[in-house]
Enzyme design. Structure first.
Site, PDB file in Angstrom:
ATOM      1  N   HIS A   1       0.834  -1.207   0.000  1.00 42.65           N
ATOM      2  CA  HIS A   1       0.000   0.000   0.000  1.00 42.65           C
ATOM      3  C   HIS A   1       0.870   1.260   0.000  1.00 42.65           C
ATOM      4  O   HIS A   1       0.615   2.204  -0.751  1.00 42.65           O
ATOM      5  CB  HIS A   1      -0.918  -0.017   1.230  1.00 42.65           C
ATOM      6  CG  HIS A   1      -1.742   1.221   1.409  1.00 42.65           C
ATOM      7  ND1 HIS A   1      -3.048   1.316   0.980  1.00 42.65           N
ATOM      8  CD2 HIS A   1      -1.446   2.426   1.967  1.00 42.65           C
ATOM      9  CE1 HIS A   1      -3.518   2.513   1.265  1.00 42.65           C
ATOM     10  NE2 HIS A   1      -2.570   3.205   1.866  1.00 42.65           N
ATOM     11  N   GLU A   2       1.893   1.272   0.833  1.00 43.61           N
ATOM     12  CA  GLU A   2       2.761   2.448   0.915  1.00 43.61           C
ATOM     13  C   GLU A   2       3.612   2.586  -0.344  1.00 43.61           C
ATOM     14  O   GLU A   2       3.877   3.701  -0.804  1.00 43.61           O
ATOM     15  CB  GLU A   2       3.642   2.362   2.163  1.00 43.61           C
ATOM     16  CG  GLU A   2       2.872   2.292   3.476  1.00 43.61           C
ATOM     17  CD  GLU A   2       1.877   3.425   3.643  1.00 43.61           C
ATOM     18  OE1 GLU A   2       2.137   4.537   3.120  1.00 43.61           O
ATOM     19  OE2 GLU A   2       0.842   3.213   4.286  1.00 43.61           O
TER      20      GLU A   2
ATOM     21  N   HIS B   1       1.706   4.472  -2.987  1.00 44.71           N
ATOM     22  CA  HIS B   1       1.707   5.927  -2.840  1.00 44.71           C
ATOM     23  C   HIS B   1       2.952   6.542  -3.482  1.00 44.71           C
ATOM     24  O   HIS B   1       2.894   7.627  -4.066  1.00 44.71           O
ATOM     25  CB  HIS B   1       1.642   6.305  -1.366  1.00 44.71           C
ATOM     26  CG  HIS B   1       0.272   6.192  -0.767  1.00 44.71           C
ATOM     27  ND1 HIS B   1      -0.837   6.774  -1.336  1.00 44.71           N
ATOM     28  CD2 HIS B   1      -0.168   5.573   0.359  1.00 44.71           C
ATOM     29  CE1 HIS B   1      -1.902   6.516  -0.591  1.00 44.71           C
ATOM     30  NE2 HIS B   1      -1.524   5.784   0.442  1.00 44.71           N
TER      31      HIS B   1
END
Length: 357
Positions: free
Chosen positions: A171-172, A175
């Site tokens: 998820h990170e 980004h």
């Protein structure tokens, strides 16, 4: 083609953000002028019954000072972030460098970061740990992939399985890959600039060391009233920009890990922590939008939280409603029962095969 499409989307988001910021600054200038005009009228009418009007260049000076504070604050904070870099910001948020040689969970995190770098086709960012945070959370920051940092809390290392930690890191990484971290760094500077008017009003309205207040208190209160609108608009803008990016990062994490249960388990365990009343460490409102999950509370949380509701994020991942789940790690074995925990009716020789449920 996906790379070029992502770049076009990033440029479009930047233009939209800049346009929204300029519109917010214009509204803030109008609010400051109206508030100061009202404060001037009330103050002057108190001392002199006959109004003599506003001083020369009253509105021009107000506009100039407002723009100086807002744009100057934006420039100063952005310059500081640019000079310090992502690692400086991560350390400011309580993170420290990863120590894979001294801790098994941190060693596991280092391997997962390497795996996600291969899966995403990215360079491995600097990996850090927020050692004093027992909650499950993480954040990514940086102006670009070369400056990127991914930080994970100690609570995430303690409570997440390997599959779940993969979903969190993926998820990170999303980004960073989608340019969200650069956009978020710009948002920090913009919101800081919009808060400057409120901060200036607060300084004028506060008493001195002896508890005395100056004659500028009405002016300070007027600036606080107008500045609060700027503060609110900045955080609403921050939340609106970030929410949709969270959904995209959730979907990208499932794509890279090929598992809904990874990130899904993370979000459901965070949900459990909240139901159990775990108090999250206080986080500066300027950097709330960097986190996997925020800790906005109160009546304005729905407007100011830069993250969609956990239930909605879980529902989108699984395609149906799912509830919270326990914090135990599936890869942990339950403790073996001690002889004292075995019922007296069971022979001592058979007790070694029992496990506490």
């Amino acid at each position: 083609m996906l790379i070029f499409e992502s770049q076009r989307e990033a440029r479009a988001r930047t233009r939209q953000l800049l346009l929204a910021f300029l519109l917010t600054v214009l509204l803030l200038v109008l609010a400051v002028n109206a508030a100061l005009a009202l404060a001037w009228g009330i103050t002057w009418a108190f001392w002199v019954p006959v109004s003599l009007g506003y001083p020369r260049h009253f509105f021009a000076v107000n506009t100039g000072v407002t723009l100086l504070f807002v744009l100057g604050g934006w420039w100063v904070e952005s310059s500081r972030l640019s000079h310090g870099g992502a690692q400086w910001l991560a350390e400011r948020m309580g993170a420290r460098p990863l120590q894979p040689g001294s801790d098994f969970d941190e060693h596991r995190l280092a391997h997962i970061a390497d795996e996600m770098a291969i899966a995403s086709g990215m360079d491995r960012p600097v990996v850090m740990v927020v050692a004093r945070d027992g909650g499950i959370n993480a954040f990514a920051t940086g102006w670009d992939q070369r400056d990127a940092v991914v930080a994970v809390t100690r609570g995430a290392l303690d409570h997440l399985s390997r599959e779940e930690l993969q979903g969190l890191v993926a998820h990170e990484f999303s980004h960073i890959r989608e340019g969200d971290t650069r956009l978020n760094m710009r948002l920090i500077g913009m919101v800081f600039g919009l808060e400057m008017i409120w901060r200036m009003g607060q300084t004028l309205a506060e008493p001195d060391e002896l508890g005395r207040r100056s004659l500028l208190v009405p002016l300070g209160l007027a600036l606080m009233a107008a500045g609060w609108l700027g503060w609110l608009a900045g955080h609403v803008l921050q939340a609106a920009v970030s929410r949709q990016r969270e959904f995209l990062a959730d979907a990208r994490a499932v794509q890279w890990t090929r598992s809904r249960d990874g990130l899904g388990g993370v979000l459901r365990k965070v949900w459990r922590q909240r139901l159990d009343g775990l108090a999250l460490p206080a986080t500066d409102s300027l950097v709330q939008h960097l986190l996997l999950v925020g800790d906005e509370t109160g009546r304005m949380a729905g407007w100011l939280d830069a993250h969609p509701p956990l239930a909605e994020r879980v529902r989108r991942l699984y395609g149906r409603s799912m509830g919270p789940m326990p914090l135990t790690r599936p890869d942990e074995r339950p403790p073996v029962a001690t002889p004292e925990a075995v019922p007296a009716t069971v022979p001592a020789g058979d007790a070694s095969g029992w496990r506490i449920v």
